[in-house]
Design a protein around this motif. Structure first.
Motif, PDB file in Angstrom:
ATOM      1  N   LEU A  99     -43.400  78.471 -32.961  1.00  0.00           N
ATOM      2  CA  LEU A  99     -43.749  76.766 -33.207  1.00  0.00           C
ATOM      3  C   LEU A  99     -44.750  76.787 -34.028  1.00  0.00           C
ATOM      4  N   GLN A 100     -45.657  77.693 -34.148  1.00  0.00           N
ATOM      5  CA  GLN A 100     -46.812  77.290 -35.057  1.00  0.00           C
ATOM      6  C   GLN A 100     -46.657  77.898 -36.510  1.00  0.00           C
ATOM      7  N   TYR A 101     -45.433  78.643 -36.568  1.00  0.00           N
ATOM      8  CA  TYR A 101     -44.972  78.763 -38.051  1.00  0.00           C
ATOM      9  C   TYR A 101     -44.088  77.761 -38.485  1.00  0.00           C
ATOM     10  N   GLY A 102     -43.594  76.835 -37.610  1.00  0.00           N
ATOM     11  CA  GLY A 102     -43.020  75.873 -37.922  1.00  0.00           C
ATOM     12  C   GLY A 102     -41.673  76.051 -38.581  1.00  0.00           C
ATOM     13  N   ALA A 103     -41.151  74.988 -39.416  1.00  0.00           N
ATOM     14  CA  ALA A 103     -39.823  75.103 -40.061  1.00  0.00           C
ATOM     15  C   ALA A 103     -39.302  76.336 -40.549  1.00  0.00           C
ATOM     16  N   ALA A 107     -35.911  78.235 -39.274  1.00  0.00           N
ATOM     17  CA  ALA A 107     -34.848  78.565 -40.045  1.00  0.00           C
ATOM     18  C   ALA A 107     -34.864  80.189 -40.156  1.00  0.00           C
ATOM     19  N   TYR A 108     -35.639  80.916 -40.200  1.00  0.00           N
ATOM     20  CA  TYR A 108     -35.426  82.448 -40.042  1.00  0.00           C
ATOM     21  C   TYR A 108     -34.877  82.796 -38.856  1.00  0.00           C
ATOM     22  N   HIS A 109     -35.366  82.222 -37.362  1.00  0.00           N
ATOM     23  CA  HIS A 109     -34.601  82.363 -36.259  1.00  0.00           C
ATOM     24  C   HIS A 109     -33.236  82.296 -36.187  1.00  0.00           C
ATOM     25  N   PHE A 110     -32.805  81.181 -36.761  1.00  0.00           N
ATOM     26  CA  PHE A 110     -31.337  80.929 -36.775  1.00  0.00           C
ATOM     27  C   PHE A 110     -30.691  81.192 -37.997  1.00  0.00           C
ATOM     28  N   GLY A 111     -31.338  81.933 -38.948  1.00  0.00           N
ATOM     29  CA  GLY A 111     -30.727  82.501 -39.953  1.00  0.00           C
ATOM     30  C   GLY A 111     -30.336  81.595 -41.430  1.00  0.00           C
ATOM     31  N   MET A 112     -31.042  80.360 -41.174  1.00  0.00           N
ATOM     32  CA  MET A 112     -30.548  79.202 -42.146  1.00  0.00           C
ATOM     33  C   MET A 112     -31.554  79.287 -43.427  1.00  0.00           C
ATOM     34  N   SER A 113     -31.112  78.709 -44.419  1.00  0.00           N
ATOM     35  CA  SER A 113     -32.105  78.684 -45.559  1.00  0.00           C
ATOM     36  C   SER A 113     -33.269  77.840 -45.234  1.00  0.00           C
ATOM     37  N   TYR A 114     -34.292  78.325 -46.034  1.00  0.00           N
ATOM     38  CA  TYR A 114     -35.544  77.570 -45.737  1.00  0.00           C
ATOM     39  C   TYR A 114     -35.597  76.065 -45.930  1.00  0.00           C
ATOM     40  N   GLN A 115     -34.686  75.824 -47.130  1.00  0.00           N
ATOM     41  CA  GLN A 115     -34.436  74.591 -47.489  1.00  0.00           C
ATOM     42  C   GLN A 115     -33.237  73.817 -46.986  1.00  0.00           C
ATOM     43  N   ASN A 116     -33.140  73.807 -45.646  1.00  0.00           N
ATOM     44  CA  ASN A 116     -31.928  73.199 -45.223  1.00  0.00           C
ATOM     45  C   ASN A 116     -32.168  71.927 -44.683  1.00  0.00           C
ATOM     46  N   PRO A 117     -31.375  71.118 -44.402  1.00  0.00           N
ATOM     47  CA  PRO A 117     -31.309  69.584 -44.426  1.00  0.00           C
ATOM     48  C   PRO A 117     -32.233  69.024 -43.451  1.00  0.00           C
ATOM     49  N   TYR A 118     -32.605  69.914 -42.394  1.00  0.00           N
ATOM     50  CA  TYR A 118     -33.282  69.418 -41.097  1.00  0.00           C
ATOM     51  C   TYR A 118     -34.534  69.948 -41.275  1.00  0.00           C
ATOM     52  N   ARG A 119     -34.965  70.560 -42.453  1.00  0.00           N
ATOM     53  CA  ARG A 119     -36.414  70.882 -42.498  1.00  0.00           C
ATOM     54  C   ARG A 119     -37.593  69.963 -42.171  1.00  0.00           C
ATOM     55  N   ALA A 120     -37.399  68.861 -42.492  1.00  0.00           N
ATOM     56  CA  ALA A 120     -38.699  67.840 -42.080  1.00  0.00           C
ATOM     57  C   ALA A 120     -38.606  67.594 -40.596  1.00  0.00           C
ATOM     58  N   VAL A 121     -37.383  67.307 -40.228  1.00  0.00           N
ATOM     59  CA  VAL A 121     -37.493  66.953 -38.735  1.00  0.00           C
ATOM     60  C   VAL A 121     -37.527  68.226 -37.763  1.00  0.00           C
ATOM     61  N   ILE A 122     -37.317  69.345 -38.115  1.00  0.00           N
ATOM     62  CA  ILE A 122     -37.685  70.623 -37.357  1.00  0.00           C
ATOM     63  C   ILE A 122     -39.336  70.820 -37.558  1.00  0.00           C
ATOM     64  N   GLN A 123     -40.003  70.807 -38.678  1.00  0.00           N
ATOM     65  CA  GLN A 123     -41.343  70.663 -38.771  1.00  0.00           C
ATOM     66  C   GLN A 123     -41.786  69.595 -37.888  1.00  0.00           C
ATOM     67  N   GLU A 124     -41.611  68.423 -37.730  1.00  0.00           N
ATOM     68  CA  GLU A 124     -42.082  67.496 -36.888  1.00  0.00           C
ATOM     69  C   GLU A 124     -41.804  67.788 -35.441  1.00  0.00           C
ATOM     70  N   ASP A 127     -44.326  70.568 -34.481  1.00  0.00           N
ATOM     71  CA  ASP A 127     -45.697  69.882 -34.624  1.00  0.00           C
ATOM     72  C   ASP A 127     -45.803  69.385 -33.089  1.00  0.00           C
ATOM     73  N   GLN A 128     -44.870  68.498 -32.672  1.00  0.00           N
ATOM     74  CA  GLN A 128     -45.150  67.743 -31.500  1.00  0.00           C
ATOM     75  C   GLN A 128     -44.936  68.921 -30.253  1.00  0.00           C
ATOM     76  N   ALA A 129     -43.901  69.715 -30.519  1.00  0.00           N
ATOM     77  CA  ALA A 129     -43.870  70.777 -29.241  1.00  0.00           C
ATOM     78  C   ALA A 129     -45.143  71.668 -29.077  1.00  0.00           C
ATOM     79  N   LEU A 130     -45.770  72.105 -30.208  1.00  0.00           N
ATOM     80  CA  LEU A 130     -47.048  72.907 -30.260  1.00  0.00           C
ATOM     81  C   LEU A 130     -48.044  72.151 -29.650  1.00  0.00           C
ATOM     82  N   ALA A 131     -48.101  70.839 -29.959  1.00  0.00           N
ATOM     83  CA  ALA A 131     -49.222  70.040 -29.316  1.00  0.00           C
ATOM     84  C   ALA A 131     -49.119  69.864 -27.912  1.00  0.00           C
TER      85      ALA A 131
END
Length: 144
Positions: A99-103, A107-124, A127-131
């Motif tokens: 979680l601390q390394y974020g989106a 993306a790496y964990h799931f094998g997706m592109s770093y520029q995937n369409p869920y990037r912003a939501v994943i980062q959110e 951040d929330q889960a890490l808190a």
């Protein structure tokens, strides 16, 4: 006309094959003429194109798999994409370090592109889960 570039052939080799050239490659490269170097260069470019195609296809399949997981979570009751992503995090047992390394880590964990369409939501969600994780850790430390 030659298009090969001796200053970046090592980088091209790594991008095409996933590793730096070995001693055999360098011996062949240094002992051959420009026509052969150009042929080697062109072969590396063709390999790079194939590698990039494979990576794009793998990333597209990974994104489709991630989206399928989100659909499963929504059918199971997740009301929003954000909630579905959090449930996927939980199912995948992503920990504080993921979680601390974020989106990017997700993306790496799931094998997706770093520029995937869920990037912003994943980062959110990260951040929330890490808190939450940090808050739980603080509670445990104060109890001890």
């Amino acid at each position: 006309m030659y298009t090969f570039d001796e200053t970046i052939v090592s980088d091209l080799h790594k991008d095409a094959r996933g590793y730096r050239p070995d001693a055999y490659f360098w011996e062949e490269w240094s002992q051959c003429g420009d026509d052969t170097r150009q042929a080697m260069w062109d072969n590396l470019l063709a390999e790079l194109s194939e590698t990039m195609d494979r990576e794009r296809n793998a990333q597209a399949a990974a994104l489709a798999n991630f989206e399928a997981q989100l659909k499963v979570m929504k059918r199971a009751g997740a009301e929003t994409t954000q909630q579905a992503i959090k449930w996927v995090f939980h199912a995948e047992k992503l920990d504080r370090y993921d979680l601390q390394y974020g989106a990017d880590a997700v993306a790496y964990h799931f094998g997706m592109s770093y520029q995937n369409p869920y990037r912003a939501v994943i980062q959110e969600c990260c951040d929330q889960a890490l808190a939450v994780v940090q808050e739980e850790e603080e509670k445990r430390l104060t109890r001890a």
